[in-house]
Design a protein around this motif. Structure first.
Motif, PDB file in Angstrom:
ATOM      1  N   ALA A   1      -5.333  -8.306  -7.825  1.00 52.46           N
ATOM      2  CA  ALA A   1      -5.933  -8.998  -9.033  1.00 52.46           C
ATOM      3  C   ALA A   1      -4.745  -8.868 -10.059  1.00 52.46           C
ATOM      4  O   ALA A   1      -4.759  -9.944 -10.921  1.00 52.46           O
ATOM      5  CB  ALA A   1      -7.045  -8.442  -9.322  1.00 52.46           C
TER       6      ALA A   1
ATOM      7  N   HIS B   1      -0.290  -2.122  -6.794  1.00 49.03           N
ATOM      8  CA  HIS B   1      -1.233  -2.130  -5.390  1.00 49.03           C
ATOM      9  C   HIS B   1      -2.464  -3.069  -5.660  1.00 49.03           C
ATOM     10  O   HIS B   1      -3.105  -3.228  -4.713  1.00 49.03           O
ATOM     11  CB  HIS B   1      -1.556  -0.857  -4.972  1.00 49.03           C
ATOM     12  CG  HIS B   1      -2.648  -0.184  -5.885  1.00 49.03           C
ATOM     13  ND1 HIS B   1      -2.285   0.303  -7.111  1.00 49.03           N
ATOM     14  CD2 HIS B   1      -3.935  -0.447  -5.770  1.00 49.03           C
ATOM     15  CE1 HIS B   1      -3.466   0.694  -7.611  1.00 49.03           C
ATOM     16  NE2 HIS B   1      -4.404   0.436  -6.774  1.00 49.03           N
TER      17      HIS B   1
ATOM     18  N   GLN C   1       3.847   4.808 -14.445  1.00 52.76           N
ATOM     19  CA  GLN C   1       2.384   4.671 -14.121  1.00 52.76           C
ATOM     20  C   GLN C   1       1.582   5.352 -15.091  1.00 52.76           C
ATOM     21  O   GLN C   1       0.465   5.154 -15.664  1.00 52.76           O
ATOM     22  CB  GLN C   1       2.178   5.004 -12.821  1.00 52.76           C
ATOM     23  CG  GLN C   1       0.787   5.147 -12.431  1.00 52.76           C
ATOM     24  CD  GLN C   1       0.908   5.509 -10.812  1.00 52.76           C
ATOM     25  OE1 GLN C   1       1.894   5.855 -10.163  1.00 52.76           O
ATOM     26  NE2 GLN C   1      -0.529   5.342 -10.204  1.00 52.76           N
TER      27      GLN C   1
ATOM     28  N   GLN D   1      -6.980  -1.882 -19.351  1.00 55.49           N
ATOM     29  CA  GLN D   1      -5.998  -2.395 -18.648  1.00 55.49           C
ATOM     30  C   GLN D   1      -6.035  -3.786 -18.981  1.00 55.49           C
ATOM     31  O   GLN D   1      -4.711  -4.417 -19.236  1.00 55.49           O
ATOM     32  CB  GLN D   1      -6.608  -2.743 -16.900  1.00 55.49           C
ATOM     33  CG  GLN D   1      -5.864  -3.524 -16.217  1.00 55.49           C
ATOM     34  CD  GLN D   1      -6.105  -3.587 -14.661  1.00 55.49           C
ATOM     35  OE1 GLN D   1      -5.925  -2.425 -14.097  1.00 55.49           O
ATOM     36  NE2 GLN D   1      -7.007  -4.513 -14.249  1.00 55.49           N
TER      37      GLN D   1
ATOM     38  N   GLU E   1       0.839  -0.811  -0.001  1.00 58.70           N
ATOM     39  CA  GLU E   1      -0.047  -0.050   0.105  1.00 58.70           C
ATOM     40  C   GLU E   1       1.002   1.561  -0.022  1.00 58.70           C
ATOM     41  O   GLU E   1       2.077   1.214  -0.095  1.00 58.70           O
ATOM     42  CB  GLU E   1      -0.877  -0.180   1.235  1.00 58.70           C
ATOM     43  CG  GLU E   1      -1.816  -1.234   1.190  1.00 58.70           C
ATOM     44  CD  GLU E   1      -2.596  -1.275   2.522  1.00 58.70           C
ATOM     45  OE1 GLU E   1      -3.791  -0.675   2.324  1.00 58.70           O
ATOM     46  OE2 GLU E   1      -2.198  -1.610   3.577  1.00 58.70           O
ATOM     47  N   SER E   2       0.266   2.400   0.231  1.00 60.25           N
ATOM     48  CA  SER E   2       0.949   3.583   0.211  1.00 60.25           C
ATOM     49  C   SER E   2       1.941   3.549   1.263  1.00 60.25           C
ATOM     50  O   SER E   2       1.668   3.167   2.343  1.00 60.25           O
ATOM     51  CB  SER E   2       0.286   4.843   0.121  1.00 60.25           C
ATOM     52  OG  SER E   2      -0.703   4.674   1.319  1.00 60.25           O
TER      53      SER E   2
ATOM     54  N   MET F   1      -4.486 -10.140   5.774  1.00 62.85           N
ATOM     55  CA  MET F   1      -5.550  -9.107   5.824  1.00 62.85           C
ATOM     56  C   MET F   1      -5.644  -8.053   4.381  1.00 62.85           C
ATOM     57  O   MET F   1      -6.880  -7.902   3.836  1.00 62.85           O
ATOM     58  CB  MET F   1      -4.946  -7.923   6.779  1.00 62.85           C
ATOM     59  CG  MET F   1      -5.746  -6.647   6.970  1.00 62.85           C
ATOM     60  SD  MET F   1      -5.709  -5.483   5.809  1.00 62.85           S
ATOM     61  CE  MET F   1      -4.100  -4.570   6.386  1.00 62.85           C
ATOM     62  N   LEU F   2      -4.516  -8.237   3.482  1.00 61.82           N
ATOM     63  CA  LEU F   2      -4.496  -7.420   2.472  1.00 61.82           C
ATOM     64  C   LEU F   2      -5.434  -8.456   1.461  1.00 61.82           C
ATOM     65  O   LEU F   2      -6.242  -7.587   0.671  1.00 61.82           O
ATOM     66  CB  LEU F   2      -3.179  -7.339   2.014  1.00 61.82           C
ATOM     67  CG  LEU F   2      -2.728  -6.319   0.979  1.00 61.82           C
ATOM     68  CD1 LEU F   2      -3.021  -4.964   1.420  1.00 61.82           C
ATOM     69  CD2 LEU F   2      -1.241  -6.303   0.589  1.00 61.82           C
TER      70      LEU F   2
ATOM     71  N   ALA G   1      -9.053  -8.038   2.392  1.00 56.98           N
ATOM     72  CA  ALA G   1      -9.538  -6.338   1.690  1.00 56.98           C
ATOM     73  C   ALA G   1      -9.858  -6.305   0.549  1.00 56.98           C
ATOM     74  O   ALA G   1     -10.685  -5.492   0.062  1.00 56.98           O
ATOM     75  CB  ALA G   1      -8.439  -5.422   2.289  1.00 56.98           C
ATOM     76  N   VAL G   2      -9.553  -7.256  -0.382  1.00 57.90           N
ATOM     77  CA  VAL G   2     -10.069  -7.117  -1.748  1.00 57.90           C
ATOM     78  C   VAL G   2     -11.565  -7.555  -1.936  1.00 57.90           C
ATOM     79  O   VAL G   2     -12.120  -8.424  -1.361  1.00 57.90           O
ATOM     80  CB  VAL G   2      -9.068  -8.203  -2.633  1.00 57.90           C
ATOM     81  CG1 VAL G   2      -9.486  -7.945  -4.012  1.00 57.90           C
ATOM     82  CG2 VAL G   2      -7.670  -7.888  -2.541  1.00 57.90           C
ATOM     83  N   PRO G   3     -12.151  -6.569  -2.420  1.00 60.43           N
ATOM     84  CA  PRO G   3     -13.413  -6.623  -2.743  1.00 60.43           C
ATOM     85  C   PRO G   3     -13.869  -7.781  -3.043  1.00 60.43           C
ATOM     86  O   PRO G   3     -13.186  -8.204  -4.338  1.00 60.43           O
ATOM     87  CB  PRO G   3     -14.123  -5.563  -3.767  1.00 60.43           C
ATOM     88  CG  PRO G   3     -12.918  -4.399  -3.456  1.00 60.43           C
ATOM     89  CD  PRO G   3     -11.645  -5.074  -3.375  1.00 60.43           C
TER      90      PRO G   3
ATOM     91  N   ARG H   1      -1.840 -11.115  -9.408  1.00 62.18           N
ATOM     92  CA  ARG H   1      -2.097 -12.581  -9.390  1.00 62.18           C
ATOM     93  C   ARG H   1      -2.020 -13.270 -10.818  1.00 62.18           C
ATOM     94  O   ARG H   1      -1.745 -14.115 -11.437  1.00 62.18           O
ATOM     95  CB  ARG H   1      -3.587 -12.849  -8.735  1.00 62.18           C
ATOM     96  CG  ARG H   1      -4.161 -14.333  -9.243  1.00 62.18           C
ATOM     97  CD  ARG H   1      -3.844 -15.016  -8.049  1.00 62.18           C
ATOM     98  NE  ARG H   1      -3.626 -16.559  -8.295  1.00 62.18           N
ATOM     99  CZ  ARG H   1      -4.741 -17.419  -7.725  1.00 62.18           C
ATOM    100  NH1 ARG H   1      -5.368 -17.402  -6.909  1.00 62.18           N
ATOM    101  NH2 ARG H   1      -4.265 -18.626  -7.988  1.00 62.18           N
ATOM    102  N   HIS H   2      -2.758 -12.127 -11.793  1.00 61.91           N
ATOM    103  CA  HIS H   2      -2.746 -12.517 -13.123  1.00 61.91           C
ATOM    104  C   HIS H   2      -1.406 -12.602 -13.754  1.00 61.91           C
ATOM    105  O   HIS H   2      -1.131 -13.265 -14.765  1.00 61.91           O
ATOM    106  CB  HIS H   2      -3.489 -11.430 -13.777  1.00 61.91           C
ATOM    107  CG  HIS H   2      -3.699 -11.726 -15.433  1.00 61.91           C
ATOM    108  ND1 HIS H   2      -4.584 -12.805 -15.715  1.00 61.91           N
ATOM    109  CD2 HIS H   2      -3.472 -10.951 -16.390  1.00 61.91           C
ATOM    110  CE1 HIS H   2      -4.501 -12.903 -17.116  1.00 61.91           C
ATOM    111  NE2 HIS H   2      -3.754 -11.845 -17.551  1.00 61.91           N
TER     112      HIS H   2
END
Lengths: 342, 335, 317
Positions: free
Chosen positions: A234, A231, A116, A208, A65-66, A271-272, A275-277, A237-238
């Motif tokens: 998904a 960050h 970015q 994307q 994260e930041s 936790m991370l 936290a992913v929806p 993972r891909h």
């Protein structure tokens, strides 16, 4: 933590090895303010003793994260920032210690970066063909105009753009097309290694997907090695073969992608992931997320994660956990090492 | 699209236009939807879809020269578009609360958080200074700010990004509005903070029976939060329906492409489904169905006529494909 | 353009002209009558100055062409001795005021443009270096600029002018007056360019396109010139235009104060100084028309500068 870098569990020779990388920023107030207010110098450990390696042809992802220091690491690798200490070995050469400009130029050509924000990474006053031709001229790969034009057209085709687009300016393109132009520029010198700093975070999801697919195609075609900074779990993972999780400048877990996502070890990684929806709407049981990332100027003692960690005990508040092997990866957690983590 | 009289918000054929020297640009093109009390409607789309403009148009905050060219917005039957600014100001804050992407645009950096909360509360509710203060403390506690009493006297910059967004939520809910419009409320935040903010918003709106229009580009946030979702493309709603249906079995070819292009954190796939091209610019919206140049099923009709929105299953879709074809599409979709 | 790909068709001149006409800047120009009027005035004075030898009825610098009998003729009046008539009248030497204005604008504009060019050159160079390098280099350059900014620039110009006059031999004063004036005004105006360019450079330096250029391994100088410079020119153009008006006024002020160009080679400022001697005796036109020209020129240039600032500001578009 050198054990991680020199570990020989991967068959492939590492193309990039980072060892004990550290970056400290001076974030003190100006001298006059310090004198008047009686404040002392302040420093920020953006990257704190980070080690990893990337075998040829693989994608290593750094997530966090930041304030995790992931972009700082990317900048140090491509030479935009000087590490405070540590080694960055590219194909055996420590690039932090190359003093010779000609040799540095030869090395530079072999690793490039994708940024970015495609709205900021292309000079708005330059035409696209000039932008893509710039590395060709800078590295002295080609100098004759006709040859450069041919190569630029070839590069544009490679990123699925029309060679006739070369005469346009960046503002005439959409975000996705601009990122393709940036990729074409990065590929101009036939690099082996690309640092991709959040390459899709400024783009819409449908775009994307185009960029991620293109990156995979190019990797397959040219055997590229990627360092992916992101960050977005998904995306990681891909794309990634292996993943390193950063928290406040420290690596807390390194593992093959599948292992990290199916059996995360470190409480922060867990936790991370929680936290992913939940797009699959599976209704899986998740731990509620707690707390926020502390101020990196005044980080907690011991394990940086202990104030938010459900497994923290006395030792975690005192002693920094070392990165130790766990299954096929590494994890820096006392609870995991002591078998307290379920 | 339910047309019941007890709907809280009723949007009919809303059109938002921007006159420019090269002609009038339609940023929002005849969208209609309604919202029940306590319902959470997700408004999702990629950049340029017109979702944020829809939100600002609803509350009368369009920046000139942008304007509502036609259509109606009704709040509990009362038409609110076209009201004098003074009347609209009373509705904003009192009956419709707002949460924006950047908390700093909603908070005045020069005033203490408590002052801003108390001012908002007293503007809209007949409370004494002391009562308003107590209410402000309660609100901060409700949104999960520790040591709320003490934090009232802090300035916005003394809060972290996540805490600031909590304050904005408290501010939006201060006058117990019937509706909250949240525009990308978690986009600027880290994943772990986002999860907490979503949880707070969801819990409070459920407790207070506040309806929410959640504007976002993130399908994940929608999946976590919304009851129904409207998918926007080039200023139009292409599909609207219960969240589970839209996400698990999208019918419109665009929605289907959009869902397929999201990498799945639960599974590995070699390649992502990709929609060719990108969202058209407002100056170049294709004739007929705006999606036709990117659609694999487009025929001559799609290139000339605009598809009407019609009911399919529990939702509605704006597509010329017949119901059987749409259903086949939705079955094909992975999720 | 050495980067032109040979295989691709070039844009024709007509297309280029059309694009210019159709651009947002040209559009905003056409939308503003005041700006167009200002542009017209500046263009008129510019043409008058450049083609002064062709347009003027006489060369006011050439004493042989002058007739003292023509002196002090009122505008459009007929001279009682020579029966000549002058549109804007004559001065005491019999110089046609219109001709002196045409020649005078020449000197004013030459000094204005050259001084702005010099100030820009120094300011942009130092600003780029300060903004790109940062640190101690930045501190030194900007502190010098700060110190100079604490003095009114007219004072600095007078100081520089005085030093030059002290150093140079007396006989060269007349011939070197204009170059010295340019140096004086140019050197006194650079700090504002440096400040602006430094600020914009610091923003641009952190943009990713500059980082991309660094990753390619380009030298700092190349990055500054090829990448940063073109992106900081917008604001420079704006303050350059506003600075042109200031430089013209500064020249007029210096010449009015008698430290500028000599009366034998008049600028607008000199004409005004000479003209004020006759105001009491009723020959108002000798003062009035040069003053009006200076006013119109400075105002129009300022209006153009204001318009340019708004047209180049994306926030106001």
């Amino acid at each position: 933590m050198t054990a991680v870098a020199s570990a020989s569990h991967a068959d492939a020779v590492p193309l990039l090895t980072v060892e004990g990388l550290r970056c400290v920023f001076d974030v003190s107030k100006p001298w006059l303010n310090r004198v008047l207010e009686g404040a002392s110098k302040q420093s920020l450990q953006a990257v704190d003793d980070v080690s990893f390696f990337i075998p040829k042809g693989e994608t290593f992802a750094l997530v966090g994260e930041s304030g995790s220091g992931k972009s700082t690491i990317a900048k140090m690798i491509v030479g935009l920032l000087r590490p405070t200490n540590g080694e960055i070995r590219f194909d055996g050469t420590d690039i932090t210690k190359v003093g010779n400009a000609a040799e540095m130029r030869r090395l530079r050509r072999r690793f490039q970066m994708i940024f970015q924000d495609p709205y900021a990474s292309l000079n708005p006053r330059m035409r696209v063909d000039t932008i893509i031709a710039e590395p060709l001229r800078a590295f002295g790969i080609l100098s004759e105009d006709g040859a450069i034009a041919t190569r630029v057209a070839e590069l544009l085709r490679l990123v699925r753009l029309d060679p006739a687009d070369g005469v346009k300016f960046p503002h005439e393109f959409s975000g996705g097309q601009r990122q393709r132009i940036a990729i074409a520029r990065a590929l101009a010198g036939n690099p082996e290694f690309l640092v991709c700093d959040e390459p899709t975070s400024a783009l819409d999801v449908s775009v994307q997907a185009q960029i991620l697919n293109l990156m995979k195609d190019l990797q397959a075609e040219f055997g590229l090695t990627y360092l992916l900074i992101s960050h977005n779990l998904a995306v990681v993972r891909h794309m990634a073969t292996r993943v390193g999780v950063l928290y406040l400048g420290r690596l807390v877990e390194v593992a093959p992608s599948r292992q990290l996502f199916t059996a995360p070890r470190h409480p922060y990684t867990r936790m991370l992931l929680d936290a992913v929806p939940d797009l699959a709407m599976s209704g899986r049981q998740r731990l509620p997320v707690q707390g926020e990332i502390p101020n990196p100027i005044t980080p907690p003692s011991g394990c940086f994660y202990h104030p938010r960690c459900p497994l923290a005990n006395e030792r975690c508040t005192q002693e920094r956990p070392a990165l130790v092997p766990a299954a096929e990866g590494y994890v820096a957690c006392h609870a995991v090492a002591e078998g307290r983590a379920a | 699209m339910t047309e019941t009289s007890e709907a809280l918000l009723e949007v009919r054929d809303l059109v938002v236009e921007f006159p420019t020297r090269r002609g009038i640009l339609r940023a929002v093109d005849q969208i209609s939807f309604s919202l029940m009390p306590g319902e959470v409607l997700g408004l999702v789309g990629e950049s340029g879809a017109g979702k944020s403009l829809t939100g600002t148009a609803l509350i009368g905050l369009l920046e000139p020269p942008g304007r509502i060219a036609s259509g109606t917005v009704r709040l509990k039957g009362q038409q609110i578009n076209g009201l004098p600014p003074e009347e609209l100001r009373k509705i904003r804050g009192r009956r419709i609360g707002m949460v924006f992407q950047d908390p700093l645009t909603s908070l005045n950096p020069l005033y203490r958080v408590g002052e801003q909360l108390i001012e908002t509360i007293r503007t809209h509710l007949p409370l004494s200074e002391a009562e308003a203060r107590q209410r402000a403390v309660d609100l901060l506690m409700e949104v999960g700010i520790p040591a709320a009493e003490r934090r009232l006297d802090s300035y916005p910059h003394e809060f972290s990004g996540g805490m600031r967004q909590r304050v904005v939520i408290a501010l939006a809910l201060a006058a117990e509005p019937e509706l909250v419009i949240a525009d990308e409320p978690t986009t600027a935040l880290d994943v772990s903070v986002q999860a907490q903010i979503i949880a707070v918003l969801k819990r409070l709106c459920r407790e207070k029976n506040t309806a929410v229009i959640l504007i976002t580009h993130d399908m994940g946030v929608i999946a976590e939060t919304a009851d129904r979702v409207a998918v926007m493309y080039a200023g139009r709603i292409v599909e609207i329906g219960p969240v589970r249906d839209v996400i698990k079995s999208p019918r419109h070819p665009y929605t289907k492409g959009l869902m397929g292009s999201i990498p799945d954190p639960e599974a590995e796939a070699e390649r992502l489904i990709q929609i060719p091209g990108s969202m058209p610019r407002l100056t170049h919206i294709p004739k007929g169905c705006a999606f036709n140049p990117r659609c694999g099923f487009a025929n001559d009709q799609c290139r000339t006529e605009r598809p009407p929105v019609r009911a399919v299953g529990k939702g509605s879709v704006a597509c010329f494909l017949d119901e059987a074809q749409l259903t086949a599409l939705s079955l094909e979709a992975r999720r | 353009m050495r980067d032109t790909p040979t295989a691709l068709p070039r844009v024709s001149l007509q297309q280029k002209l059309f694009r210019l006409w159709d651009s947002d800047i040209a559009y905003s120009f056409r939308q503003s009558p005041v700006t167009m009027a200002a542009g017209f005035v500046v263009l008129l004075i510019l043409i008058g100055a450049v083609f002064a030898p062709l347009l003027a009825t006489q060369n006011p610098f050439d004493p042989s062409g002058l007739n003292l009998m023509d002196g002090k003729t009122a505008p459009m009046a007929v001279n009682e001795f020579t029966q000549n008539s002058y549109l804007l009248g004559t001065d005491d030497q019999g110089r046609d005021i219109l001709s002196t204005i045409l020649y005078g604008s020449r000197a004013s504009l030459l000094v204005g443009f050259a001084a702005v060019g010099l100030a820009m050159l120094i300011g942009v160079t130092l600003g780029l270096i300060a903004g790109y390098r940062g640190g101690i280099v930045d501190s030194i350059i900007m502190r010098i600029a700060d110190i100079q900014l604490t003095f009114p620039s007219i004072l600095v110009a007078m100081l520089i002018f005085g030093v030059f006059r002290g150093v140079l031999p007396v006989q060269s004063h007349a011939t070197l007056a204009v170059p010295v004036l340019i140096l004086a005004i140019g050197f006194s105006d650079w700090p504002q360019y440096a400040r602006t360019v430094r600020g914009v450079t610091m923003v641009e330096r952190n943009k990713e396109y500059v980082q991309a250029a660094r990753v390619i391994g380009l030298a700092p100088l190349t990055i500054m010139i090829r990448h940063v410079l073109p992106n900081v020119l917008g604001p420079v153009l704006v303050i350059g235009t506003l600075g042109l008006a200031l430089a013209i006024i500064a020249e007029a002020t210096l010449s009015y104060l008698g430290v500028g160009v000599p009366p034998t080679q008049p600028s607008l400022g000199t004409l005004i100084r000479v003209g004020q001697e006759y105001i009491a005796s009723g020959e108002w036109w000798i003062l009035f028309f040069p003053s009006l020209t200076l006013l119109a020129l400075a105002l129009s240039v300022n209006l153009l500068g204001d318009w340019l600032r708004d047209a180049l500001n994306p926030k106001l578009r």
